[in-house]
Design an enzyme around this catalytic site. Sequence first.
Site, PDB file in Angstrom:
ATOM      1  N   GLU A   1       0.835  -1.200   0.000  1.00 43.78           N
ATOM      2  CA  GLU A   1       0.000   0.000   0.000  1.00 43.78           C
ATOM      3  C   GLU A   1       0.870   1.250   0.000  1.00 43.78           C
ATOM      4  OE1 GLU A   1      -2.540   2.970   0.048  1.00 43.78           O
ATOM      5  OE2 GLU A   1      -3.154   0.893  -0.359  1.00 43.78           O
TER       6      GLU A   1
ATOM      7  N   ARG B   1     -17.346   3.763   4.331  1.00 45.47           N
ATOM      8  CA  ARG B   1     -16.165   3.089   3.757  1.00 45.47           C
ATOM      9  C   ARG B   1     -15.125   2.775   4.823  1.00 45.47           C
ATOM     10  NH1 ARG B   1     -13.851   2.719  -1.396  1.00 45.47           N
ATOM     11  NH2 ARG B   1     -15.548   3.969  -2.232  1.00 45.47           N
TER      12      ARG B   1
ATOM     13  N   TYR C   1     -28.086   8.499   2.196  1.00 49.17           N
ATOM     14  CA  TYR C   1     -28.539   7.307   2.924  1.00 49.17           C
ATOM     15  C   TYR C   1     -27.832   7.256   4.272  1.00 49.17           C
ATOM     16  CZ  TYR C   1     -24.347   5.644   0.415  1.00 49.17           C
ATOM     17  OH  TYR C   1     -23.079   5.528  -0.139  1.00 49.17           O
TER      18      TYR C   1
ATOM     19  N   ASP D   1     -11.135  -0.755  -9.745  1.00 53.66           N
ATOM     20  CA  ASP D   1     -10.921   0.426 -10.579  1.00 53.66           C
ATOM     21  C   ASP D   1      -9.664   0.340 -11.421  1.00 53.66           C
ATOM     22  OD1 ASP D   1     -13.221   1.631  -9.745  1.00 53.66           O
ATOM     23  OD2 ASP D   1     -12.267   3.015  -8.343  1.00 53.66           O
TER      24      ASP D   1
END
Length: 395
Positions: free
Chosen positions: A33, A107, A220, A296
Amino acid sequence: MSRLSIAVVGAGIGGLTAALALARQGHAVTLVERRTGFSEVGAGLQLSPNASRILIGLGLGAALRRVVTEPQRVVVRAIGSGKPIGQVALGAFMRERFEAPYWVVHRADLQTILLDAVRSEPAIRLVMGRTVEEVENGPQKARLTWISAGGARETIEADMIVGADGVWSKVRQALGGGKPPAFRGTIAWRSNFERNAAPPELAGNETGLWLGPKGHVVHYPIAGGRLVNVVAIERSPTPVEGWAAPGHRDELLARYASAAPALRTLLSQPREWLRWSLFDHPAERLAKGRVALLGDAAHPVLPFLAQGAALAVEDAATLAFLLGRHRQDIPQALSAYEKLRIGRASRVQNEARKNGRIYHAGGLVGFGRNQVMRHLGPEGMTRRYDWLYGFRTPE
């Protein structure tokens, strides 16, 4: 069964899911990462049954149920008048039809749950603060070279490399990624705020979708129902820089000056907004040799079908399954992965682009859209996407 060494580049939702699924099959995973830490401010996402089913299968259901919300419906309204246009059935109807829930989640909460699971797997080595510099796709091994935050350069060999490093994927370049992702003329504003500050008519356990010719808004409940996540779409000929450009509330309210009072009240609640530009890229190449792409990095998708995270989770599960079936021949496994995923990814991309046009339609086209929604009814609107939500990992 042989134990493979696999490097996964990118510890977003797709990369974390892939690392976990691959480690559960007995492989040694190095998860690389670029960031030195994890933080996701002001972002929510939707986990439709095609994704929630997979995450539950990975043993994350109990942890997720503590942080998700399960909206009962999507209520579609006109931005200008606030009048209802139609509904989409979620909740019990979605769960019964697809044998899995439709959840919405912060998330950061999903990332934390996946990260905890990854860190509990002894077969996964998580390496932070490393920027990938080069990917080599060799006949017997693949090589990955990165630079640490301190400037040290290191190369590792692996049986396979998985690129889960987002829209501007470095790994995709190693596959001959062709043209860069294209800006699609829209900018998304995102934020969240305490649910008790929402207008009463918009504070229920449901997703709100507001449609208009100049943009649309989605909101939401997330964080177990404590917060409201809101995303406002602005049509713009030029992109903003980065993934978290600051946005000024007054500017957004000016763009939605003619919106219904309840929506303007909702948009006025967050003090801080972040903006990012929406890009996509055709799903042309998902694998080659010993290198595969997912999420993605493989097929960035516009958010107008709420399938970005779900597609990445599907990719991860499918890749792990096929590697289990063809682990003696990695190029064959990755070729099968590309063939299985490319058609579905392309269809989702096309449907998302089409939704963007439909959401922003005016005049006769908008009138026709509204009539179709009313004719289909909530359950009919959900059944339109049987092909999407009914996905199951091959067996």
